[in-house]
Motif scaffolding. Structure first.
Motif, short mmCIF file in Angstrom:
data_model
loop_
_atom_site.label_atom_id
_atom_site.label_comp_id
_atom_site.label_asym_id
_atom_site.label_seq_id
_atom_site.Cartn_x
_atom_site.Cartn_y
_atom_site.Cartn_z
N THR A 178 34.11 -0.88 -12.60
CA THR A 178 34.23 -2.06 -13.44
C THR A 178 34.80 -3.21 -12.63
N LEU A 179 34.16 -4.36 -12.75
CA LEU A 179 34.67 -5.58 -12.15
C LEU A 179 35.37 -6.38 -13.24
N LEU A 265 33.94 -15.23 -18.07
CA LEU A 265 35.04 -14.29 -17.88
C LEU A 265 34.72 -13.01 -18.65
N GLY A 266 35.39 -11.94 -18.28
CA GLY A 266 35.19 -10.67 -18.95
C GLY A 266 35.11 -9.55 -17.93
N ASP A 267 34.43 -8.47 -18.30
CA ASP A 267 34.28 -7.30 -17.45
C ASP A 267 32.80 -7.01 -17.22
N ILE A 268 32.48 -6.61 -16.02
CA ILE A 268 31.12 -6.19 -15.66
C ILE A 268 31.20 -4.74 -15.22
N HIS A 269 30.42 -3.90 -15.89
CA HIS A 269 30.44 -2.48 -15.57
C HIS A 269 29.16 -2.09 -14.84
N TYR A 300 37.49 -11.13 -8.61
CA TYR A 300 37.49 -9.96 -9.48
C TYR A 300 38.33 -8.84 -8.89
N ARG A 301 38.71 -7.93 -9.79
CA ARG A 301 39.45 -6.72 -9.40
C ARG A 301 38.60 -5.52 -9.78
N LEU A 302 38.47 -4.61 -8.86
CA LEU A 302 37.59 -3.46 -9.03
C LEU A 302 38.38 -2.23 -9.43
#
Length: 312
Positions: A178-179, A265-269, A300-302
């Motif tokens: 997840t990013l 913005l948000g999360d990318i899986h 981003y944080r992984l």
């Protein structure tokens, strides 16, 4: 993989009075740094343009060479934001900065520029502070908690010997990643922002590879994959997530005008990430993605796993 010539440093500044920061303050910090750097190194040129060897040109406004593969030349400095919106007097403002290639040789100057900038004061109200320390990030795989190696203390007034560089950890078996977007991501296609429902695996893969190849071509000079190899690694990957559009204003000192920028913005899986792809996604944490990455955008944080995400 080899040791990459890049490193992330954390600067800690003890504020003299209360400081209020805008959201995603990387752009503000970049402006503060650029002004202080020009003030320090450029007066010796007189009325003549900066030579290509000038530290301001090297670190902040690198020249674009005719016939270059990439039409733009982002500087070898990437400004990260601070999560704090307000820092009280006697508390510490913390922010990080990634140095690429030749910028590593300028750490002493960069530290001095930050020291001077806060002595003179930042923002419209000229809020002052005192640089307390500088530390080097020690990556630990997918761990959220990073170790920091002290390399400079204002009490000692000198740098400690250290070896900058990034060694990407050995990849884990195929899995889910997840990013977590920490600053707005600005990926564009035909003038349109790629957000919820528009961001595809292929568009994401192209953006990541372009950023890696651009930074590598200009500053890092390592062996990197081509699009054929990248596309092969991304074929089994399924992209999902939940993204929201966000708009913000920034003022361009160079263009002397306010600018309205949009991002997501948000999360990318990413499901089914093969081991060969993992190091490049980890490298992207330091290089950022998309437009305006030098301002701190696209950070981003992984992490591993994908709890709570929905298809998009």
């Amino acid at each position: 993989m080899n040791r990459w010539p890049l490193a992330r440093y954390r600067f800690r500044v003890r504020m003299d009075t209360d400081l209020t920061l805008p959201a995603f303050s990387g752009s503000l910090l970049r402006s503060v740094f650029g002004s202080a750097l020009k003030h320090q190194v450029c007066p010796g040129h007189g009325d003549q343009p900066c030579p290509e060897t000038c530290a301001y040109r090297v670190l902040f406004e690198p020249a674009i060479q005719p016939g270059e593969r990439f039409p733009d030349a982002p500087p070898p400095l990437i400004f990260q934001f601070t999560e704090a919106h307000q820092v009280m007097a006697d508390d510490y403002l913390e922010f990080t900065q990634t140095l690429l290639g030749p910028a590593l040789d300028y750490l002493t100057l960069i530290t001095e520029i930050w020291r001077q900038a806060f002595v003179r004061g930042i923002g419209r109200n000229r809020i002052t502070g005192r640089l307390a320390s500088v530390a080097l990030e020690q990556p630990e795989g997918f761990s959220v908690n990073k170790e920091w190696l002290p390399v400079y203390s204002s009490t000692e007034g000198r740098f400690l010997a250290h070896q900058p560089g990034l060694e990407l950890p050995f990849p884990e078996p195929s899995g889910d990643l997840t990013l977590h977007l920490q600053t707005p991501l600005r990926l564009m296609e035909s003038g349109q922002l790629l957000g919820q429902g528009r961001l595809t695996t292929e568009a994401f893969a192209k953006a990541l590879l372009r950023r890696i190849q651009q930074a590598n071509h200009l500053y890092l000079h390592q062996a990197v994959p081509d699009w054929w190899q990248f596309r092969t690694w991304f074929e089994p990957v399924v992209l999902s997530g939940k993204l929201r559009k966000i708009g913000l204003n920034r003022y361009s000192s160079r263009q002397q005008q306010a600018m309205r920028l949009t991002g997501v913005l948000g999360d990318i899986h990413l499901t089914g990430v093969c081991p060969e792809l993992q190091p490049w996604l980890m490298l992207g944490q330091y290089l950022h993605l998309g437009k305006n990455s030098a301002f701190g955008f696209g950070q981003y944080r992984l992490t591993s796993g994908c709890n709570g995400l929905h298809n998009g």
